[in-house]
Every structure is written in C-alpha cells, then in structure tokens.
Design a protein around this motif. Structure first.
Motif, PDB file in Angstrom:
ATOM      1  N   GLU A 109      34.859  46.620  41.301  1.00 13.82           N
ATOM      2  CA  GLU A 109      34.714  48.031  40.914  1.00 13.82           C
ATOM      3  C   GLU A 109      36.074  48.671  40.648  1.00 13.82           C
ATOM      4  OE1 GLU A 109      32.134  49.959  43.775  1.00 13.82           O
ATOM      5  OE2 GLU A 109      30.432  48.716  43.176  1.00 13.82           O
ATOM      6  N   VAL A 110      37.057  48.328  41.456  1.00 16.99           N
ATOM      7  CA  VAL A 110      38.402  48.863  41.222  1.00 16.99           C
ATOM      8  C   VAL A 110      38.953  48.326  39.897  1.00 16.99           C
ATOM      9  CG1 VAL A 110      40.810  48.781  42.039  1.00 16.99           C
ATOM     10  CG2 VAL A 110      38.971  49.331  43.636  1.00 16.99           C
ATOM     11  N   ALA A 111      38.674  47.061  39.597  1.00 13.12           N
ATOM     12  CA  ALA A 111      39.131  46.494  38.324  1.00 13.12           C
ATOM     13  C   ALA A 111      38.547  47.297  37.163  1.00 13.12           C
ATOM     14  CB  ALA A 111      38.717  45.022  38.224  1.00 13.12           C
ATOM     15  N   SER A 112      37.266  47.612  37.255  1.00  8.35           N
ATOM     16  CA  SER A 112      36.602  48.367  36.196  1.00  8.35           C
ATOM     17  C   SER A 112      37.212  49.770  36.060  1.00  8.35           C
ATOM     18  CB  SER A 112      35.104  48.441  36.521  1.00  8.35           C
ATOM     19  OG  SER A 112      34.449  49.310  35.654  1.00  8.35           O
ATOM     20  N   THR A 113      37.380  50.453  37.184  1.00  4.15           N
ATOM     21  CA  THR A 113      37.945  51.810  37.158  1.00  4.15           C
ATOM     22  C   THR A 113      39.379  51.781  36.622  1.00  4.15           C
ATOM     23  OG1 THR A 113      36.567  52.434  39.023  1.00  4.15           O
ATOM     24  CG2 THR A 113      38.464  53.834  38.601  1.00  4.15           C
ATOM     25  N   ALA A 114      40.147  50.786  37.059  1.00  6.04           N
ATOM     26  CA  ALA A 114      41.551  50.719  36.652  1.00  6.04           C
ATOM     27  C   ALA A 114      41.681  50.461  35.144  1.00  6.04           C
ATOM     28  CB  ALA A 114      42.275  49.630  37.441  1.00  6.04           C
ATOM     29  N   ARG A 115      40.785  49.632  34.593  1.00  5.83           N
ATOM     30  CA  ARG A 115      40.822  49.408  33.140  1.00  5.83           C
ATOM     31  C   ARG A 115      40.499  50.707  32.407  1.00  5.83           C
ATOM     32  NH1 ARG A 115      43.571  46.967  30.488  1.00  5.83           N
ATOM     33  NH2 ARG A 115      42.186  46.351  28.793  1.00  5.83           N
ATOM     34  N   ASP A 116      39.508  51.444  32.921  1.00  8.07           N
ATOM     35  CA  ASP A 116      39.157  52.741  32.317  1.00  8.07           C
ATOM     36  C   ASP A 116      40.344  53.701  32.327  1.00  8.07           C
ATOM     37  OD1 ASP A 116      36.604  52.145  31.730  1.00  8.07           O
ATOM     38  OD2 ASP A 116      35.677  53.291  33.374  1.00  8.07           O
ATOM     39  N   LEU A 117      41.160  53.587  33.359  1.00 10.72           N
ATOM     40  CA  LEU A 117      42.314  54.479  33.481  1.00 10.72           C
ATOM     41  C   LEU A 117      43.500  53.995  32.645  1.00 10.72           C
ATOM     42  CD1 LEU A 117      42.215  55.182  37.344  1.00 10.72           C
ATOM     43  CD2 LEU A 117      41.727  56.834  35.532  1.00 10.72           C
ATOM     44  N   ALA A 133      36.439  42.866  28.918  1.00 17.43           N
ATOM     45  CA  ALA A 133      37.062  44.188  29.050  1.00 17.43           C
ATOM     46  C   ALA A 133      38.567  44.062  29.321  1.00 17.43           C
ATOM     47  CB  ALA A 133      36.388  44.968  30.177  1.00 17.43           C
ATOM     48  N   GLY A 134      39.083  42.834  29.259  1.00 20.01           N
ATOM     49  CA  GLY A 134      40.531  42.652  29.360  1.00 20.01           C
ATOM     50  C   GLY A 134      41.055  42.393  30.761  1.00 20.01           C
ATOM     51  N   VAL A 135      40.169  42.084  31.705  1.00 18.15           N
ATOM     52  CA  VAL A 135      40.632  41.739  33.056  1.00 18.15           C
ATOM     53  C   VAL A 135      41.030  40.260  33.060  1.00 18.15           C
ATOM     54  CG1 VAL A 135      39.932  41.461  35.474  1.00 18.15           C
ATOM     55  CG2 VAL A 135      39.153  43.456  34.169  1.00 18.15           C
ATOM     56  N   ALA A 136      42.216  39.968  33.569  1.00 18.90           N
ATOM     57  CA  ALA A 136      42.646  38.568  33.677  1.00 18.90           C
ATOM     58  C   ALA A 136      42.216  38.062  35.048  1.00 18.90           C
ATOM     59  CB  ALA A 136      44.157  38.486  33.518  1.00 18.90           C
ATOM     60  N   LEU A 137      41.370  37.053  35.050  1.00 22.04           N
ATOM     61  CA  LEU A 137      40.828  36.554  36.323  1.00 22.04           C
ATOM     62  C   LEU A 137      41.432  35.201  36.668  1.00 22.04           C
ATOM     63  CD1 LEU A 137      38.681  36.529  38.630  1.00 22.04           C
ATOM     64  CD2 LEU A 137      37.135  35.440  36.981  1.00 22.04           C
ATOM     65  N   GLN A 138      41.887  35.070  37.906  1.00 17.94           N
ATOM     66  CA  GLN A 138      42.364  33.784  38.416  1.00 17.94           C
ATOM     67  C   GLN A 138      41.458  33.407  39.577  1.00 17.94           C
ATOM     68  OE1 GLN A 138      44.965  32.563  36.787  1.00 17.94           O
ATOM     69  NE2 GLN A 138      45.482  34.471  35.714  1.00 17.94           N
ATOM     70  N   THR A 139      40.855  32.236  39.516  1.00 18.05           N
ATOM     71  CA  THR A 139      39.980  31.831  40.615  1.00 18.05           C
ATOM     72  C   THR A 139      40.608  30.673  41.381  1.00 18.05           C
ATOM     73  OG1 THR A 139      38.779  30.413  39.114  1.00 18.05           O
ATOM     74  CG2 THR A 139      37.863  32.615  39.498  1.00 18.05           C
ATOM     75  N   GLY A 140      40.005  30.350  42.516  1.00 20.86           N
ATOM     76  CA  GLY A 140      40.530  29.269  43.350  1.00 20.86           C
ATOM     77  C   GLY A 140      41.931  29.570  43.856  1.00 20.86           C
ATOM     78  N   VAL A 141      42.225  30.855  44.038  1.00 24.06           N
ATOM     79  CA  VAL A 141      43.578  31.235  44.455  1.00 24.06           C
ATOM     80  C   VAL A 141      43.687  31.144  45.978  1.00 24.06           C
ATOM     81  CG1 VAL A 141      45.273  33.106  44.557  1.00 24.06           C
ATOM     82  CG2 VAL A 141      43.888  32.784  42.488  1.00 24.06           C
ATOM     83  N   GLN A 185      29.946  48.505  36.910  1.00 21.39           N
ATOM     84  CA  GLN A 185      31.150  47.839  36.402  1.00 21.39           C
ATOM     85  C   GLN A 185      31.097  47.835  34.878  1.00 21.39           C
ATOM     86  OE1 GLN A 185      31.494  43.959  38.368  1.00 21.39           O
ATOM     87  NE2 GLN A 185      30.634  44.868  40.218  1.00 21.39           N
ATOM     88  N   PHE A 186      32.137  48.358  34.276  1.00 23.65           N
ATOM     89  CA  PHE A 186      32.238  48.403  32.820  1.00 23.65           C
ATOM     90  C   PHE A 186      30.963  48.943  32.168  1.00 23.65           C
ATOM     91  CE2 PHE A 186      35.322  45.255  34.239  1.00 23.65           C
ATOM     92  CZ  PHE A 186      36.468  45.913  33.812  1.00 23.65           C
ATOM     93  N   GLY A 187      30.483  50.040  32.731  1.00 24.45           N
ATOM     94  CA  GLY A 187      29.335  50.722  32.130  1.00 24.45           C
ATOM     95  C   GLY A 187      27.999  50.043  32.394  1.00 24.45           C
ATOM     96  N   ARG A 188      28.001  48.945  33.129  1.00 28.78           N
ATOM     97  CA  ARG A 188      26.725  48.269  33.430  1.00 28.78           C
ATOM     98  C   ARG A 188      26.310  48.583  34.857  1.00 28.78           C
ATOM     99  NH1 ARG A 188      25.052  46.355  28.436  1.00 28.78           N
ATOM    100  NH2 ARG A 188      26.875  45.489  27.401  1.00 28.78           N
ATOM    101  N   ASN A 189      25.025  48.801  35.017  1.00 30.40           N
ATOM    102  CA  ASN A 189      24.480  49.031  36.349  1.00 30.40           C
ATOM    103  C   ASN A 189      23.896  47.711  36.862  1.00 30.40           C
ATOM    104  OD1 ASN A 189      21.625  50.045  37.856  1.00 30.40           O
ATOM    105  ND2 ASN A 189      23.531  50.960  38.538  1.00 30.40           N
TER     106      ASN A 189
END
Ligand code: NAD
Length: 410
Positions: free
Chosen positions: A156-164, A197-205, A323-327
C-alpha cells in the motif's frame, strides 16, 4: 450494572468494544485507555488516504469528538498502561496512577517488527499517526523510497508513494510479495500490477544490513545485491503486544491466548483484536487475525460475553486493500498450497479466485468483485463442501448461491 470495565487500547477493537457494550445495554462505567495521542481513528487509512494527503485526521475519526462523552465512555488518550495486578484488579499507568476494574479488556494490538538496524531519520515504520506524519514529511515528489517487506503495508505504501511521484523499490524476502495473504498465482498478478505502475520489485532478498549514510539509506543483501534510496520504510510484519499481559501472569502464546468467548486464562480479563489468539472453529487450531473486521467482530462478541449473552466466537475474516486503483478483497484463509478456481479474468484485474483445501472452500481473493467476497464468507460458513463444478461454473452467480443457503440453511 455497577461494574467498571477498563479497556486497554483505542484501536477498532478497544473502541469497538466500548461502543458494543453500550449497544448491548451495559450501564456500568467504561474507561477506554490508550497510549495513542489521537482520538480513535481508522488505522487502515494510515498507508492510504492519510499518507497520500487525500484525507485529514478529522476525516478518518471513528466518531465525532463529542460521541464518547455522550455515550458515557471515559476516553483517556495518551495514557500508557505499564502493569496489571489481577489480584487487586487494578491497572497501573505510566504516570504512577492506577485504575480499578471489575472487568478488563486487553486490546492493545501490536507493534511493528523491527530490523536490528540503527534508528535513523531516514528509516521509517508505519503503525500510528506519528509514524505516518514523519514518513509523509519525507515522501515528497521526486524522492526515492526503499520498501523493505512486500506485505500489506509495503504494497500500500508503494502504491501511495508512486501516486505522490516517488520512485519505489520493494525488497521482499519471499519469492513473491503478499505471500502470507494470497496464493502464489494470485500474488504474481498483484506483483505484475505493481510492475506496470513502475515499482521495481526484488524478491528472495535476504537482507544483511540497512545503513544510513549522507546520500541516503543503503540495503545490502547477503548475496551481494545492494540498493540505495533517500528513505526506507520497513514493513516486515507486526508483533502482538503481550508484555504487560505476560508480566501479569496471563497466558500468552503467539498473542494472548483466549477461549471462544475471548476469555483469557484469568477470570474477568478478556483479549480482543490483533493481540488475541483465538480458537478457530472452521479450520481447527488457533488463529490470530490482524484485520480490521476481525477486531470489529471480537468487539461485538466480547461485549455480548460481558453482558451475559455469550456465544462462541465464530467469524470468517475478510480484509481489503487498495493498490494502484484496484480494490483487492480477501475472505477466509487462503493458503499457498490451495487449489485455486478462477472466475472472471486475471489479466484485466476483474476476478474472484476461490481457494479449496481438502475438498472444502477455505477462502477467496477478488479484485473489483466485493460482492463475491461476501458470498464466499457465507459459503465457508454454511456449505464449505460445495462442489468444485458449481464454483467453477461462471454462469452460477456466487451471491445467488449464498442467498439460497441463507434462505434455506443446510
Ligand atoms: P505483513 O505480514 O503483511 O507483510 C510482511 C512482509 O514482509 C511479508 O511479505 C514478509 O515476507 C516480508 N518480510 C519479512 N521479513 C523480511 C525481511 N527481513 N526482508 C524483507 N522482507 C521481509 O506485515 P506488514 O505489511 O508489516 O503489516 C503489518 C500488519 O498490518 C499486518 O498485520 C497487516 O495485516 C496489517 N495491515 C493490513 C492492511 C489491510 O488489511 N489492507 C493494510 C496494512 C497493514
């Protein structure tokens, strides 16, 4: 009724219990105490409309300021309980005062799980209004953000931060984000939404260090990968606040252990909300839910127990996220190994994914289909062994199926 009920915690569990007691006709004293300095507000707004600046705190209060006095609820904010004496039935406060109770409800919730990183002004957690304001002051257009933990707060923070207008990198320990909540195939779709939406995701960190330097915060993984940004939000789960209860000799095991009437191991002491570990009548075993709706249902149930109308607690949880306008909505207890039946279309983010385990419906995830989530909760409650063929047939409307069960219970 001449009893005094003291409630510790002003979140939706605690303040909901105060309201529910009055609704059930409880005429004794109610003292609602919490360490937060704001009057009760909707905590889910912290990562969404409050952080984005779309709503002010006044817009997300649970009740207007006059409500508590009108209801005869003695609301004491900014007050921390430091100990409980269950023999003398008193709670002790940080300022040395104490309050006597006849009935005690523990609803203190949880706290953010922390990294063993040094606190720095660039590293944030998000649990209360103070955390939100501190983060908001740095989350400005053009800034870069590392989100450690791709769970609900992180997403949710990722979504809000992209909006900002911030750039966002999410560092998640598991192979997919939201893996505690969603089956992997659905979690992948939500991850794709973030990527588009432009979030760079790293998994297995496997995070080794998070250090603050003059240029920003740097996260280093054990495999040598490294990321730097202006600030970091750490959202790696929450821990139930059990210290005071445990010190008072109340049984604690992954939260405060309660029975199906929300009674702790000590007479006239109850626990509800995030902090309560409750027997699960549907799946067997114990369940500690960390959702708004669970806390609300506990609040109503504990009030009923206290006024002598007790029923064993039973509720199929549900939760939502934007998140990103989706419920996105979730019902029940989806698990990683469930068989998933998809109704609708995953690619256009208009679907309900139903989770089956051992031939029973145990949960569902929907995007843009909240009515299905309501229906699934009824199906889990009343007809968990409903046939897979019926569920997979998209001509059969879930709401109508559930309505049939409500009209003629099995
Ligand atoms: P969470 O449990 O939802 O997610 C934590 C995430 O962090 C998981 O994906 C986990 O794999 C990952 N993680 C754990 N350790 C890590 C590490 N060292 N490095 C990288 N990743 C790591 O917890 P949260 O997002 O912190 O949320 C806290 C609480 O708030 C939860 O109870 C959540 O249910 C609640 N919440 C709910 C909502 C909602 O219902 N919409 C929204 C926000 C928060």
């Amino acid at each position: 009724d001449t009893r005094t009920v003291v409630i510790v915690g002003t979140g939706i569990a605690g303040s909901g219990a105060a309201q529910a007691l009055r609704k059930e006709g409880f005429g004794g004293s109610i003292i609602l105490i919490g360490s937060e300095t704001e009057e009760p507000y909707r905590r889910p707004a912290l990562s969404k409309e409050l952080l984005s600046g779309k709503a002010s705190i006044d817009r997300v209060r649970l009740r207007p300021p006059t409500f508590w006095t009108e209801q005869g609820i003695d609301l004491r904010i900014g007050v921390t309980v430091t100990s409980i004496d269950t023999d003398s039935r008193t709670v002790c406060l940080v300022d040395g005062d104490s309050i006597d109770y006849d009935v005690l409800i523990l609803a203190a919730g949880g706290r953010s799980r922390r990294l063993t990183a040094e606190d720095s002004e660039r590293v944030h957690y998000l649990r209360d209004i103070a955390d939100m304001r501190r983060l908001q002051s740095q989350l400005i257009e053009g800034s870069s953000l590392l989100v450690v933990g791709g769970g609900l707060i992180g997403s949710e923070v990722a979504s809000t931060a992209r909006d900002l207008g911030c750039s966002v990198q999410v560092l998640e320990a598991q192979p997919v984000p939201l893996s505690r909540l969603l089956p992997p195939s659905i979690a992948e779709k939500i991850a794709a939404l973030h990527a588009s939406a432009g979030v760079a995701l790293q998994t297995g960190v496997d995070l080794e260090t998070l250090t603050t330097g003059v240029d920003g915060v740097t996260a280093r993984a054990r495999d040598g990968r490294e990321w730097t940004a202006d600030l970091a939000v750490v959202a790696i789960g929450s821990l139930p606040d059990t210290d005071v209860a445990a010190a008072a000799g109340i049984a604690v095991d992954n939260g405060i252990s309660v029975d199906r009437y929300l009674r702790t191991s000590v007479i006239d002491v109850y626990a509800i909300g995030d902090v309560a570990n409750v027997p699960n009548g549907f799946l067997g075993g114990m369940h500690r839910g960390e959702h708004w709706n669970t806390a609300q249902d506990h609040a109503v149930a504990v009030a009923k127990t206290i006024v002598g109308k007790e029923e064993p607690f039973e509720s199929v949880p549900w939760s939502w996220s934007n998140q990103f306008g989706r419920n996105i909505q979730v019902a029940g207890w989806p698990g990683a190994d469930d068989t998933v039946i998809v109704r609708g279309d995953l690619d256009s983010y208009d679907f309900t994914a139903i989770c089956m385990r051992d031939g029973n419906i145990v949960g569902a995830v929907s995007v843009g289909r909240p009515k299905d989530i309501r229906a699934v909760r009824t199906l889990i409650e009343r007809s968990p062994d409903i046939s897979v063929d019926v569920l997979a047939d998209s001509n059969r409307d879930l709401t109508e199926l559930a309505a049939g069960l409500v009209a003629s219970p099995v």
